[in-house]
Design a protein around this motif. Structure first.
Motif, short mmCIF file in Angstrom:
data_model
loop_
_atom_site.label_atom_id
_atom_site.label_comp_id
_atom_site.label_asym_id
_atom_site.label_seq_id
_atom_site.Cartn_x
_atom_site.Cartn_y
_atom_site.Cartn_z
N ASP A 169 -0.55 79.31 106.67
CA ASP A 169 0.56 78.42 106.38
C ASP A 169 0.60 77.96 104.91
N LEU A 170 -0.32 78.47 104.10
CA LEU A 170 -0.34 78.04 102.70
C LEU A 170 -0.16 79.22 101.76
N ALA A 175 -11.38 86.09 101.73
CA ALA A 175 -10.32 85.28 102.36
C ALA A 175 -9.65 84.40 101.32
N ASP A 176 -8.69 83.60 101.79
CA ASP A 176 -7.95 82.72 100.88
C ASP A 176 -8.82 81.53 100.48
N GLY A 177 -8.63 81.08 99.26
CA GLY A 177 -9.38 79.89 98.83
C GLY A 177 -8.88 79.36 97.50
N GLY A 223 -9.79 77.93 90.43
CA GLY A 223 -9.96 79.29 90.96
C GLY A 223 -9.11 79.39 92.20
N VAL A 224 -8.29 80.43 92.28
CA VAL A 224 -7.44 80.56 93.47
C VAL A 224 -7.29 82.03 93.83
N GLU A 225 -7.29 82.29 95.12
CA GLU A 225 -7.13 83.67 95.59
C GLU A 225 -6.39 83.65 96.92
N LEU A 244 -2.14 76.39 97.93
CA LEU A 244 -3.62 76.34 97.90
C LEU A 244 -4.09 75.73 96.59
N ALA A 245 -3.47 76.19 95.50
CA ALA A 245 -3.85 75.71 94.17
C ALA A 245 -3.62 74.20 94.06
#
Lengths: 354, 133, 390
Positions: free
Chosen positions: C23-24, C214-216, C113-115, C29-30
């Motif tokens: 959902d993000l 994964a997302d983070g 940091g974002v992925e 996320l950032a």
């Protein structure tokens, strides 16, 4: 009549180097029968060679050409023409030959082209090479016959359509491992087998492919050549014919007066299948692996549509010295990984992935 | 379209053509025009023999897009007999167990296709040596 | 206040759990991570934003993250740019911020940091990851980072002959540490037998040798000590060592692929700056995207001799109470692998350790920490050393 048509160049030509290639996968044709005929019916051959996922006429031609080059001892830049005969060129438009020429280091001052005449596209390239070298236009020409042929699943062709072929470097007779004593070409419009543009699988005339097509053309070409040379079957230690199955070449050999001992060495179809443009040519490589200096060899190709090229060759003193520079054809024949029909279907792109 | 990108690399891709350093004799693959050993200019073409041995190896089961139709496929780092290491797929492995030290030789094979209608990409792979040496 | 007003300190940290954030989006996320870090910093206003990211152009169709994320995080106008160094992006971004702060050009920096990886299928993710290998000589052969890790692991076993399950300890320790980390992706301990019977990813690599990508998103507010407001709630953490080094991109271009020279060089430089030796380091947040890299990093950074890194995973040396704890919140293996954001997660976690806010994952008496992230198979290595200011 035949005398006038004997093909002999001004400058005597011969084979300077030869090389074979056969992919390692083998489909026992009883697997085809298992899937399509409840395991019943006769089997035209024992098994056939199948390409790996990363192989095609280009890659197979490159390896055969490298083997021929190794036996020739010449520098690849000395080659004046790279000609590849096949009915399974990877591109419909874009030459196989340029990739092969680039890979073996024969570019850029070179003539390159692809040949097409069903199963005799490779021997057409040999004829042209003899003329090219024999006229003095170039010292060396590379002629390749290579196929990974198509056969509709379940069709008679699927029992025999194999993969492989051979490459020959043609050059002046003085450097040759065998010399061309003369050749002969015979062609008529006989529609026994074809593949229309954009069709995936070929069509064939079933029994029409026999008498009026294969037998009439191979026999006439061979007889005409022998007559022109004043030779008979007994003058030859070896003979090799186009091999769509085991029966056809044996029958034409017999009617020309050749015995089993003369054709055995070149008869690879039971173990590798019909390699189409490569069929007679790879048989010749197998013969050159064992022939002695002075031996005479008859090679007769056949291409549907239809035509036949016949060649008379004589092995030279150089043959035994040079044959060890590349793997013998039998090494490729014996290198085998047996596969089942499912793996065959995957390797040959018969599974729908898209 | 990556046509020109592949075309530019055809010599090294098809036939393992690298460079030799005129200063320290180092054989260089992939070609990089500067000798990694002595730092001098090195632009002389050099045809590698294609012979080498397995330095390390593995098998890919989960392939990136573009290679998915070929899984599983073995990949190795090969120590060429002239010295350099090269990463490449192994092919025609058959039933032979691949081990570190297995003698291999270069063959030119299809590496993939630039999409459904794009150009076919050919390049070096290695297979267990056909003939013992 | 620190005794050194020009020291670079960690003023605030924030992070999202690594996982499948369906959902993000990347910008959401950032924003979450940035907001948390800024709140933690007591409302410091960053003058520059450094975005660490490796896959957004390939997987989100989005480059130019600097202005996008600065704007959406309410910092429209600030200097902002993306730092890409594959898996080392986070560490390299911290390094850039550190240099800017040290130079005195700015007083407060935000490093994010974002992925976002779950918007694409696995074959596309593998292809995107493969762009961090040599496109012309590795990726074209169907090589991915997993392939490279497997090739290194195979060679490691050949050269040093450790027991077959010698790397299991890294995975087991990571999972154990993650049990008490509420933000971890896998909060379940695993047994040695499970490792031994795990499905193969790429021989000899099995699923427990591979961290789940994964997302983070994680963020750090870094500041010159002089810019900090008075009355900070937690002990101050100072960056006392910062170094990035590189090696050949392709594995085959390195004279000895098992020697992570970039990792060794950046660790040595950072230790020298900090005037410390490996024995002085209280915990080591290393790059365990693949278990073999944990062993090789321990060796490269000087915690083990060549070929003996695996031994530290045998007897509890790397556990929270061991002599060199690693992956204290589960590492990439169990906390989750946030790709190019890894370096930021490492600094966030190391800071929490030094500030004494690691809760059940607290390493007792942690005073110094080393973080090190690797790009590709170690072509880039970025090392930082943090010290609690007392």
């Amino acid at each position: 009549m035949a005398e006038n048509k004997l093909l002999v160049p001004d400058r005597e030509a011969g084979i300077i180097g030869y090389g074979a290639y056969i992919p390692r996968y083998r489909l026992p044709v009883k697997e085809v029968a298992r899937v399509w005929a409840d395991g019943k019916g006769g089997l035209p051959i024992h098994e056939k060679a199948v390409t790996g996922l990363d192989e095609d006429v280009i890659t197979m031609s490159i390896e055969a050409a490298r083997n021929a080059l190794a036996r020739s001892g010449i520098d690849p830049t000395e080659i004046g023409a790279v000609w590849v005969g096949s009915e399974s060129h990877p591109y419909a438009v874009k030459p196989t030959s340029t990739v092969v020429a680039e890979a073996i280091g024969a570019t850029p001052h070179v003539l390159a082209a692809d040949w097409e005449f069903a199963c005799k596209a490779g021997t057409e390239a040999i004829q042209a090479s003899i003329g090219f070298v024999g006229s003095g236009m170039a010292d060396y020409a590379l002629a390749i016959g290579m196929d990974t042929a198509q056969g509709r699943p379940g069709d008679a062709l699927e029992y025999t359509a194999g993969a492989g072929g051979a490459a020959f470097i043609i050059g002046p007779a003085k450097d040759a491992v065998c010399v061309f004593e003369g050749s002969y070409s015979y062609a008529t419009d006989t529609p026994d087998f074809w593949r229309r543009a954009n069709a995936i699988y070929p069509e064939h005339g079933e029994r029409f492919t026999g008498e009026p097509a294969y037998f009439s053309h191979t026999q006439t070409a061979a007889e005409s050549l022998l007559e022109a040379l004043g030779a008979t079957a007994s003058d030859f230690r070896f003979a090799v014919f186009h091999q769509p199955n085991t029966k056809f070449p044996m029958r034409v050999a017999k009617s020309l007066g050749f015995g089993q001992d003369q054709i055995e060495a070149g008869l690879l179809v039971p173990e590798i299948g019909n390699t189409y443009a490569g069929s007679a040519m790879i048989g010749l490589t197998s013969i050159l692996d064992i022939a002695d200096p002075g031996d005479r060899i008859l090679m007769v190709s056949y291409g549907s549509g239809a035509g036949s090229d016949a060649f008379s060759l004589r092995a030279t003193e150089a043959l035994p010295r040079r044959r060890g520079s590349a793997p013998a054809t039998l090494i490729y024949v014996k290198r085998r990984t047996e596969i089942d029909y499912a793996t065959y279907a995957r390797l040959r792109g018969k599974l729908v992935l898209k | 379209m990556e046509t020109s990108q592949h075309w530019r690399l055809r010599k090294q891709r098809y036939a393992l053509v690298g460079e030799v350093c005129p200063h320290c004799e180092s054989k260089i693959f992939p070609p990089r025009d500067i000798c990694p050993d002595c730092g001098e200019d090195a632009r002389e073409m050099y045809q590698f023999s294609g012979r080498g041995e397995v330095y390390s190896h593995t098998t890919v089961y989960q392939a990136p897009s573009g290679h998915a139709e070929n899984v599983p496929y073995p990949v190795a780092i090969v120590r060429l007999e002239e010295g350099p290491l090269v990463t490449a797929q192994l092919t025609d492995v058959g039933d032979q167990p691949i081990e570190i030290g297995t003698p291999v030789e270069m063959v030119t094979r299809k590496l993939g296709a630039d999409g459904e209608r794009g150009m076919l990409v050919y390049g070096y792979k290695f297979r267990p040596a056909l003939v013992e040496r | 206040m620190t005794k050194k007003p020009d020291a670079v300190v960690v003023a605030g940290v924030g992070m999202m759990p690594v996982g499948e954030h369906w959902d993000l989006s990347l910008r959401q996320l950032a924003l979450e991570a940035i907001s948390a870090a800024r709140l933690d910093s007591g409302g410091l206003r960053p003058q520059a934003l450094y975005v660490a990211n490796m896959l957004s152009p390939a997987l989100s169709g989005q480059s130019h993250l600097g202005p996008l994320l600065a704007d959406f995080a309410g910092m429209r106008g600030v200097e902002a740019s993306t730092i890409e160094a594959s898996g080392a992006s986070g560490g390299v971004a911290v390094r850039q911020a550190y240099l800017a702060l040290m130079s005195g050009a700015i007083d407060v920096a935000l490093v994010l940091g974002v992925e976002k990886v779950t918007d694409k299928g696995s074959s596309q993710v593998q292809a995107a990851l493969a762009t961090a290998t040599d496109a012309e000589y590795e990726a074209v052969q169907g090589v991915t980072p997993s392939t490279q890790a497997a090739l290194l692991m195979q060679r490691y076993f050949y050269e040093y002959g450790p027991p077959e399950d010698s790397l299991a300890g890294f995975s087991i320790t990571a999972h154990l540490n993650a049990v008490t980390n509420p933000d971890a992706m896998f909060r379940k301990a695993i047994r040695r037998e499970q490792y031994a019977s795990a499905p193969i990813v790429s021989e000899p690599l099995n699923t427990f040798d591979v961290a789940p990508l994964a997302d983070g998103a994680a963020a750090l507010v870094l500041a010159r000590a002089a810019a900090l407001p008075d009355g900070q709630e937690y002990p101050q953490v100072e960056i006392v060592g910062s170094a990035t080094a590189t090696s050949a991109l392709a594995l085959h271009d390195r004279p000895d692929p098992l020697d992570l020279t970039a990792a060794a060089q950046s660790a040595q430089t950072a230790l020298m700056q900090a005037e410390l030796s490996p024995e002085d380091i209280g915990l080591f947040e290393l790059h365990d995207s693949f278990s073999i890299f944990a062993a090789l990093s321990l060796e490269a950074a000087g915690f083990a001799e060549r070929g003996k890194g695996w031994k530290l995973a045998q007897n509890g040396d790397i556990s929270l109470t061991g002599h060199i704890p690693i992956g204290t919140f589960g590492g990439s293996k169990a906390r989750g692998d946030p790709g190019g954001a890894t370096g930021i997660y490492q600094l966030v976690e190391a800071s929490r350790q030094l500030q004494g806010r690691a809760n059940e994952n607290q390493v007792p008496d942690a005073a110094t920490a080393m973080t090190q992230c690797l790009g590709g198979s170690g072509a880039t290595a970025s090392t930082h050393i943090l010290r609690r200011v007392t």
